[in-house]
Design an enzyme around this catalytic site. Structure first.
Site, PDB file in Angstrom:
ATOM      1  CG  ASP A 121      -1.880   1.086   1.305  1.00  0.00           C
ATOM      2  OD1 ASP A 121      -1.660   2.121   0.637  1.00  0.00           O
ATOM      3  OD2 ASP A 121      -2.889   0.934   2.013  1.00  0.00           O
ATOM      4  CE  LYS A 172      -6.429   6.727 -12.417  1.00  0.00           C
ATOM      5  NZ  LYS A 172      -6.917   6.431 -13.760  1.00  0.00           N
TER       6      LYS A 172
HETATM    7  C1  LIG Z   1      -6.408   2.355 -12.895  1.00  0.00           C
HETATM    8  S1  LIG Z   1      -5.557   1.085 -12.033  1.00  0.00           S
HETATM    9  C2  LIG Z   1      -3.934   1.239 -12.667  1.00  0.00           C
HETATM   10  C3  LIG Z   1      -3.757   0.754 -14.082  1.00  0.00           C
HETATM   11  C4  LIG Z   1      -2.284   0.613 -14.463  1.00  0.00           C
HETATM   12  N1  LIG Z   1      -1.602   1.905 -14.453  1.00  0.00           N
HETATM   13  C5  LIG Z   1      -2.094   0.005 -15.828  1.00  0.00           C
HETATM   14  O1  LIG Z   1      -1.583   0.678 -16.716  1.00  0.00           O
HETATM   15  O2  LIG Z   1      -2.417  -1.168 -15.997  1.00  0.00           O
HETATM   16  C6  LIG Z   1      -5.410   1.761 -10.422  1.00  0.00           C
HETATM   17  C7  LIG Z   1      -4.607   0.918  -9.462  1.00  0.00           C
HETATM   18  O3  LIG Z   1      -4.341   1.680  -8.273  1.00  0.00           O
HETATM   19  C8  LIG Z   1      -4.146   0.743  -7.237  1.00  0.00           C
HETATM   20  N2  LIG Z   1      -4.180   1.380  -5.915  1.00  0.00           N
HETATM   21  C9  LIG Z   1      -5.211   2.054  -5.340  1.00  0.00           C
HETATM   22  N3  LIG Z   1      -4.871   2.464  -4.097  1.00  0.00           N
HETATM   23  C10 LIG Z   1      -3.573   2.070  -3.894  1.00  0.00           C
HETATM   24  C11 LIG Z   1      -2.660   2.209  -2.807  1.00  0.00           C
HETATM   25  N4  LIG Z   1      -3.004   2.848  -1.677  1.00  0.00           N
HETATM   26  N5  LIG Z   1      -1.427   1.680  -2.919  1.00  0.00           N
HETATM   27  C12 LIG Z   1      -1.062   1.029  -4.064  1.00  0.00           C
HETATM   28  N6  LIG Z   1      -1.890   0.863  -5.130  1.00  0.00           N
HETATM   29  C13 LIG Z   1      -3.128   1.376  -5.053  1.00  0.00           C
HETATM   30  C14 LIG Z   1      -5.287  -0.259  -7.462  1.00  0.00           C
HETATM   31  O4  LIG Z   1      -5.014  -1.486  -6.830  1.00  0.00           O
HETATM   32  C15 LIG Z   1      -5.325  -0.352  -8.990  1.00  0.00           C
HETATM   33  O5  LIG Z   1      -4.657  -1.490  -9.442  1.00  0.00           O
END
Ligand SMILES: C[S@@+](CC[C@H](N)C(=O)[O-])C[C@H]1O[C@@H](n2cnc3c(N)ncnc32)[C@H](O)[C@@H]1O
Length: 208
Positions: free
Chosen positions: A98, A162
């Site tokens: 995380d 983002k």
């Molecule tokens: C839109 S997806 C990313 C897509 C990726 N960039 C790709 O090109 O395939 C967003 C990601 O953010 C991750 N995420 C959300 N909160 C997070 C956190 N606190 N720490 C790490 N990852 C996190 C989710 O698990 C998810 O896989």
């Protein structure tokens, strides 16, 4: 058919077409996600990924952005991280963790041992169905990324993250402007029109 119903139907068709177009393209080209095209567009516009770039990729699963960076970077180091496990990729190191946890930041610093050239974040909080809440939660993640990047980037480093055009958009923008000399926003074509998603591009740290 009434005018409003007709309009709604044509909008739904357009959204579906847009989604299908990038979905099909990602399958044909072997990308793990449609998101890959967003990074390709961002890099075409700002040209921040080079062969010797040391890059941190936050919110990396399933790995579309990681695939794009892995194709360009040959001598630099790439660290991808996500709470979800990502399948292996050539020249990518992966951490399942995380981003918000303190020891994650320590692991990142241990990995690079030096300041970074680029931080990219595509993190999005899990959706709740409440658009306003979802955008606040994702923008909180972006806020953390801006703060962290301002500490770990080289003076001329680049951050791409983002965020959502929600109520707290201006707060994130002001924070970014307090840390970086140049702050811009870009919406790639691969990002759906109806989505509030937009990307922040920051370059050159302000010296305190
Ligand atoms: C839109 S997806 C990313 C897509 C990726 N960039 C790709 O090109 O395939 C967003 C990601 O953010 C991750 N995420 C959300 N909160 C997070 C956190 N606190 N720490 C790490 N990852 C996190 C989710 O698990 C998810 O896989």
């Amino acid at each position: 058919m009434k005018k409003s119903k007709k309009k709604k139907k044509s909008n739904t068709w357009k959204i579906k077409q847009h989604r299908d177009q990038f979905f099909k393209k990602s399958k044909t080209l072997g990308y793990r996600s449609r998101s890959a095209f967003k990074l390709i567009e961002l890099n075409k516009k700002y040209k921040f990924i080079k062969k010797d770039t040391n890059l941190l990729d936050i919110g990396a699963y399933p790995g579309g952005w990681a695939q794009v960076t892995s194709k360009i970077i040959s001598t630099g180091k790439i660290l991808s991280l996500d709470t979800k496990k990502m399948d292996e990729l050539k020249n990518i190191s992966f951490l399942q963790c995380d981003f918000l946890e303190v020891n994650t930041k320590e692991k990142i610093l241990n990995f690079f041992k030096d300041k970074l050239d680029v931080v990219i974040s595509d993190m999005a909080a899990n959706t709740t169905g409440n658009k306003s809440l979802d955008s606040i939660r994702t923008n909180q993640l972006c806020t953390e990324v801006v703060k962290f990047s301002s500490k770990v980037l080289k003076p001329n480093g680049v951050l791409v993250s983002k965020l959502f055009m929600g109520d707290d958009f201006l707060e994130v923008k002001e924070l970014a402007k307090s840390k970086f000399k140049k702050v811009e926003f870009f919406k790639p074509e691969a990002s759906r029109n109806e989505s509030r998603e937009i990307y922040l591009h920051c370059v050159t740290l302000k010296t305190l």
